[in-house]
Design an enzyme around this catalytic site. Structure first.
Site, PDB file in Angstrom:
ATOM      1  CB  ALA A   1      -2.875  72.586  89.375  1.00 41.18           C
TER       2      ALA A   1
ATOM      3  CG  LEU B   1     -11.664  70.346  92.009  1.00 45.49           C
ATOM      4  CD1 LEU B   1     -13.007  70.923  91.561  1.00 45.49           C
ATOM      5  CD2 LEU B   1     -11.842  68.913  92.496  1.00 45.49           C
ATOM      6  CB  SER B   2      -6.370  72.495  88.303  1.00 47.48           C
ATOM      7  OG  SER B   2      -5.665  72.746  87.108  1.00 47.48           O
ATOM      8  N   PRO B   3      -6.355  69.493  86.546  1.00 48.56           N
ATOM      9  CG  PRO B   3      -7.182  68.952  84.418  1.00 48.56           C
ATOM     10  CD  PRO B   3      -7.581  69.579  85.727  1.00 48.56           C
TER      11      PRO B   3
ATOM     12  CB  SER C   1      -8.602  74.471  91.438  1.00 44.13           C
ATOM     13  OG  SER C   1      -9.523  73.462  91.816  1.00 44.13           O
TER      14      SER C   1
END
Length: 199
Positions: A15, A11-13, A9
């Protein structure tokens, strides 16, 4: 040639904290990658996860501490409370999907650029100008931000369905073509060991 399906995503920290290690690992082992951005909130709803704002304060506090520790360990800057949170992840996801369909640039650099814009640069990754800048910096035509929106939306939805069917429940999530699954940026070493035949 091994293949990795990469579910994530924008949004993913986690990632973001993965950086470009997946691409580096894949290059070392001759693996190719399919990037599969998805709606993490819908994934949580389908697989028993809880959105951040609905988690107990204890879990939220731990998450913030752990993100800061992980970033320090990896020597990566991070803002644990980004200025634009939560942004709409769909526009940036559609741009990544369009870029993958067209080719010609660096998808790893594009994905990381979007994540860095959110988690470091205090930018709104739903903003067309930011998405266009990320596309250009990764070697893609900036106009991809405005093209293929319908097919992008269809692929974005299909990625979610495929993820649920494949056993995905969080992000980042890596699935090798032999069915081995790895969840989280902290499992990238295990992914590499697997590709090496050691795990």
């Amino acid at each position: 040639m091994p293949h990795v399906d990469y579910y994530f995503s924008t949004l993913s920290p986690s990632a973001y904290l993965a950086g470009t290690r997946l691409e580096e690992i894949s290059a070392r082992h001759g693996a190719d990658i399919t990037y599969k951005p998805l709606d993490i909130m819908a994934l949580f709803a389908r697989t028993g996860g809880v959105p951040l704002g609905e988690r107990h304060p204890n879990r939220q506090a731990y998450r913030a501490q752990d993100m800061a520790r992980q970033a320090k360990r990896l020597n990566m800057p991070i803002n644990v409370k980004p200025a634009f949170w939560p942004p709409n992840p769909a526009p940036s996801s559609y741009a990544i999907i369009a870029a993958q369909n067209v080719g010609g640039g660096d998808l790893g650099a594009l994905s990381h650029s979007v994540l860095r814009a959110l988690w470091v640069e205090e930018k709104n990754i739903a903003d067309d100008t930011i998405i266009r800048d990320c596309l250009s910096a990764a070697g893609f035509d900036a106009d991809l931000a405005d093209s293929g929106l319908l097919s992008g939306a269809e692929t974005y939805a299909a990625n979610l369905e495929e993820a649920v069917g494949a056993g995905v429940f969080g992000a980042p999530f890596y699935i090798v073509d032999n069915g081995q699954m790895f969840w989280g940026q902290d499992r990238l070493d295990d992914l590499e060991a697997h590709l090496s035949g050691d795990l």
